[in-house]
Scaffold this active site. Structure first.
Site, PDB file in Angstrom:
ATOM      1  N   ASP A 145       0.823  -1.218   0.000  1.00 48.54           N
ATOM      2  CA  ASP A 145       0.000   0.000   0.000  1.00 48.54           C
ATOM      3  C   ASP A 145       0.856   1.268   0.000  1.00 48.54           C
ATOM      4  OD1 ASP A 145      -2.380  -1.394   0.007  1.00 48.54           O
ATOM      5  OD2 ASP A 145      -2.442  -1.522   2.193  1.00 48.54           O
ATOM      6  N   ARG A 303       0.066  -8.711  -4.786  1.00 49.40           N
ATOM      7  CA  ARG A 303       0.961  -8.473  -3.650  1.00 49.40           C
ATOM      8  C   ARG A 303       2.008  -9.575  -3.474  1.00 49.40           C
ATOM      9  NH1 ARG A 303      -3.028  -9.433   1.600  1.00 49.40           N
ATOM     10  NH2 ARG A 303      -2.941 -11.699   1.557  1.00 49.40           N
TER      11      ARG A 303
END
Lengths: 416, 416
Positions: A145, A303
């Site tokens: 993030d 991710r």
């Protein structure tokens, strides 16, 4: 300052990334090599392993196998999303932590995670301090993030951004081939900060990327969105859109909630369903524009795509792990080890320490001045920021044409 | 046989792959080098470009830029899903094709696609034959579905399989990290043949892959599925499942249709929604087993992930393109150029020609004896078949850390 002698623990926390194990490796290798560190432990599932006395002994691992952690995605020792209560309210967990630290003579604790993990570090540090137990506590940043305050960027982001940009380029090539018109909506991770979604603009910079990018930083308006998409569709015939899962309207309502009316409905088995944002937006667009409309939600792959990790990211993740140990040996505690970008045309970062208290729980957003006036695209300042982070290719070793991940023994303290 | 002198067209058809352009490149390079080929054209959007007189002149492209096609995914010249009518019923399209072939003196036609494209080739060949127009027509296989009859395998499959297996390994690592139990359901392409979904077993072979794999070849039963998943969940705590989008029950009803009751419901805007199979199954499982259940649908990425293409696949795709031209120059027509695997421990294939009529429209399924008795996993015979196809890494050139795709001039015949 005389270095403190004792054992160390490294723990991994929060969502996995492609390079979190590279940071663990840097820290573990440096710890194993240090004369001041008596024993090197890795906690199973982060702080939960500390609470439950589940520690793996790193001293017993084969060093070659350990070195493969550099290219093994996800959290090799397991992770958690466990929030410690305030110890004024309930100190049960803290007592257990202190007991375990005493039992194993833990004098160094490294916690690799995002903002919540830094909060955990900060709380443990305060408690140990109050109880006069000397222990150096260092946070190591990690998050796709990229929303940690202080540090220029977070390890994990560059690799995820490289996967996002590369996939966008490939999907761009794929989506337009029929020549019959298409609108493709891609959904990426990011609840409150749009860093990962914004990285799709690197594909646009190379000529094959989204025409429109919507971030949680900018209030989202459905009517404007349709106008934007229609305008590009009329001009080009094919439209590629990137949206962050966390886009919200001006009342701070998640746009995905607009489509969650679905949850009131049930399928043939009587079960309710959650609708994804990309699918919901695609469905909405298809009632307004008569063409092929697709929604694609990028799942976990974004991710953990170690196969396309950025070499810069891998090396930085490893370096910051080593730097965490060096800082602790040098006397630092209650700090996050991060990056500071050195001004100049060539990308360079130096290690910089930040006080945990300043970075815990807060979130870093994309500066407004890096986003275009219409709020549907990024400006060159963002490209200058993000492009250096995705440079270089992984040296992931392969076996049978597939990744060769680390295969650790993972011997618990009570197993010997 | 004296080689026929004249121009050639290459067209791309059906869904894109990571290596369809490598085949085009092989054919184009060989054609440009041949003294018998007077001009080399690529049709825009396959047979549609032939019908509409939209041909790009390959002789005018820069050879360095052209060579990048080897690493550029998707159909560089555009593709189509256009089905020719039977010319007995309606010969309009065929007349246009014959006119265009006469206009440009087309004596060689190469069509790169799946079963439907081979049907197109076969029909055109018959019509031209009946009209005494000499033209050699060769099909070049391409499909991530790997379902063409005759050939041992199809270019495009190996690269898609490598992406699927690699991603499964990465997601496996990611899905289990919390240690709190999880069930993750991954959905892959394949309506009638499960080749791509089956390739996820290569991840299992390396120790990090699906526990259960469901293919369209085996009738799917929801009760058995839940029993399978429950059993693994109780044993391991984490379950990874791969399903093919085309799984059907014993009445041949798509399982995805079980969840399409959703389409009767509408969201806040009054729009109906299509539910994905993975999401539907995840929703169903979560009512039966109390744990974290996720459904992930692999979108377009699985067929266009050139960044993780198999070197074996790239080189074979290129070789088969060259072989198509060589075969046509040698007099072959009305045939598909394919692969035959040479028996032995080391993987080797030789080029083999197949009659188009035998491969058009039929689909090759995974042999029953390669699937386990329970119908929820693959046997070693499948691994022996698939593993060689994913070997080797792409040499895709990068620029700014991102793919450097071919940037063609694409000059149409009427532009000069």
């Amino acid at each position: 300052m005389t270095p403190l002698k004792g054992a160390c623990i490294i723990g991994q926390s929060g969502g996995p990334t492609a390079v979190i194990n590279a940071s663990a490796l840097g820290c573990i290798e440096a710890a194993l090599a240090s004369e001041h560190i008596t024993k090197v432990y890795a906690a199973e599932n982060g702080i939960k392993g500390v609470l439950d006395d589940r520690l793996y002994i790193m001293d017993l691992e084969d060093s070659c196998e350990l070195s493969l952690l550099k290219y093994t995605p996800s959290s090799a020792f397991g992770t958690c999303r466990y929030k410690l209560k305030d110890f004024i309210v309930d100190d049960t967990d803290y007592k257990r932590i202190l007991n375990l630290f005493r039992k194993y003579d833990i004098r160094y604790f490294f916690y690799n995670g995002g903002n919540d993990s830094m909060d955990t570090c900060s709380k443990i540090s305060s408690y140990l301090n109050q109880n006069n137990y000397e222990c150096r506590i260092i946070g190591i940043p990690k998050t796709v993030d990229n929303d940690l305050l202080g540090t220029d960027h977070c390890p994990g982001y560059g690799s995820a951004a490289k996967f996002v940009a590369t996939s966008c380029m490939e999907i761009y090539k794929d989506a337009i081939v029929y020549g019959t018109g298409s609108i493709t909506i891609l959904e990426f991770m990011g609840r409150n900060a749009g860093w990962l979604t914004a990285s799709s603009t690197l594909a646009t910079y190379k000529g094959f990327g989204p025409d429109l990018i919507y971030l949680p930083e900018i209030p989202f308006d459905l009517a404007n969105f349709i106008a934007d998409v229609s305008s590009i569709y009329e001009k080009k015939g094919d439209v590629l859109v990137a949206v962050s899962e966390g886009i919200k309207d001006k009342s701070s309502t998640y746009i995905s909630a607009y489509f969650s009316d679905l949850t009131k409905h049930t399928d043939a088995f009587g079960h309710s369903r959650m609708g994804g944002l990309a699918a919901g937006l695609a469905s909405f667009v298809s009632t307004k524009i008569d063409t092929k409309v697709r929604g694609i939600e990028f799942g976990l792959t974004q991710r953990c795509a170690a196969h396309i990790a950025s070499e810069t990211d891998i090396e930085e993740a490893y370096t910051i792990g080593r730097a965490a140990l060096a800082a602790a040996l040098g006397g630092a505690t209650d700090q996050l080890v991060g990056f500071e970008r050195i001004p100049g045309t060539k990308y360079q970062c130096r290690i910089k320490m930040f006080d945990l208290i300043d970075v815990a729980t807060a979130e870093k957003k994309i500066p407004r001045e890096w986003i275009n006036a219409a709020g549907n695209g990024l400006l060159p300042a963002f490209i200058d920021y993000a492009l250096p982070l995705i440079q270089g290719e992984t040296k992931m070793p392969k076996e049978d044409g597939l990744p060769r991940f680390a295969n650790l023994k993972k011997i618990m303290t009570w197993e010997i």
